[in-house]
Design a protein around this motif. Structure first.
Motif, mmCIF file in Angstrom:
data_model
loop_
_atom_site.group_PDB
_atom_site.id
_atom_site.type_symbol
_atom_site.label_atom_id
_atom_site.label_comp_id
_atom_site.label_asym_id
_atom_site.label_seq_id
_atom_site.Cartn_x
_atom_site.Cartn_y
_atom_site.Cartn_z
ATOM 1 N N UNK A 57 0.826 -1.207 0.000
ATOM 2 C CA UNK A 57 0.000 0.000 0.000
ATOM 3 C C UNK A 57 0.859 1.256 0.000
ATOM 4 N N UNK A 58 1.987 1.215 0.697
ATOM 5 C CA UNK A 58 2.880 2.374 0.712
ATOM 6 C C UNK A 58 3.493 2.609 -0.662
ATOM 7 N N UNK A 59 3.780 1.548 -1.406
ATOM 8 C CA UNK A 59 4.295 1.726 -2.774
ATOM 9 C C UNK A 59 3.247 2.398 -3.656
ATOM 10 N N UNK A 60 1.986 1.988 -3.528
ATOM 11 C CA UNK A 60 0.919 2.626 -4.294
ATOM 12 C C UNK A 60 0.772 4.095 -3.902
ATOM 13 N N UNK A 61 0.824 4.369 -2.609
ATOM 14 C CA UNK A 61 0.688 5.746 -2.129
ATOM 15 C C UNK A 61 1.844 6.606 -2.622
ATOM 16 N N UNK A 62 3.052 6.058 -2.626
ATOM 17 C CA UNK A 62 4.215 6.808 -3.111
ATOM 18 C C UNK A 62 4.072 7.106 -4.599
ATOM 19 N N UNK A 63 3.573 6.142 -5.353
ATOM 20 C CA UNK A 63 3.344 6.358 -6.795
ATOM 21 C C UNK A 63 2.300 7.450 -6.995
ATOM 22 N N UNK A 64 1.233 7.436 -6.217
ATOM 23 C CA UNK A 64 0.198 8.469 -6.321
ATOM 24 C C UNK A 64 0.772 9.842 -5.980
ATOM 25 N N UNK A 65 1.583 9.902 -4.937
ATOM 26 C CA UNK A 65 2.190 11.179 -4.546
ATOM 27 C C UNK A 65 3.079 11.715 -5.660
ATOM 28 N N UNK A 66 3.871 10.842 -6.293
ATOM 29 C CA UNK A 66 4.724 11.264 -7.413
ATOM 30 C C UNK A 66 3.886 11.850 -8.546
#
Length: 106
Positions: A57-66
């Motif tokens: 989930x943190x990888x998805x959130x980091x991608x969204x933030x980028x």
């Protein structure tokens, strides 16, 4: 002890509190709440109702933030990430299916 080691190595284990998750992703807690509202990531809930996040989930959130940092609207970023994730899974299933097919030796 092996069980806790397995959990720590599990990408889906909800190991991170909201505060720690926001720190890791480099985003605000409100941003993580908005990802929940957009259904990109639905955090696990502790017995007390606190949000807990997995590494996946943190990888998805980091991608969204980028993507948002680059000017993509949050709703569009979430949809793109969901579609990318679905494509990756479909490609994986296709590879697995091809590997199980008998080869034609003629």
């Amino acid at each position: 002890m092996a069980q806790s080691d397995d959990m720590l190595n599990d990408d889906d284990y909800p190991a991170y509190t909201m505060g720690r998750a926001a720190e890791i992703v480099g985003a605000s807690q409100d941003f993580l709440r908005r990802l929940d509202e957009e259904k990109l990531i639905i955090p696990f809930r502790s017995g007390g109702g606190h949000r807990r996040y997995s590494r996946y989930q943190l990888r998805l959130a980091a991608r969204a933030r980028e993507m948002v940092d680059q000017g993509t609207a949050l709703e569009a970023a979430c949809r793109i990430i969901v579609l990318e994730d679905q494509l990756e899974e479909a490609l994986r299933l296709n590879r697995d299916h091809e590997c199980r097919q008998p080869t034609d030796a003629t």
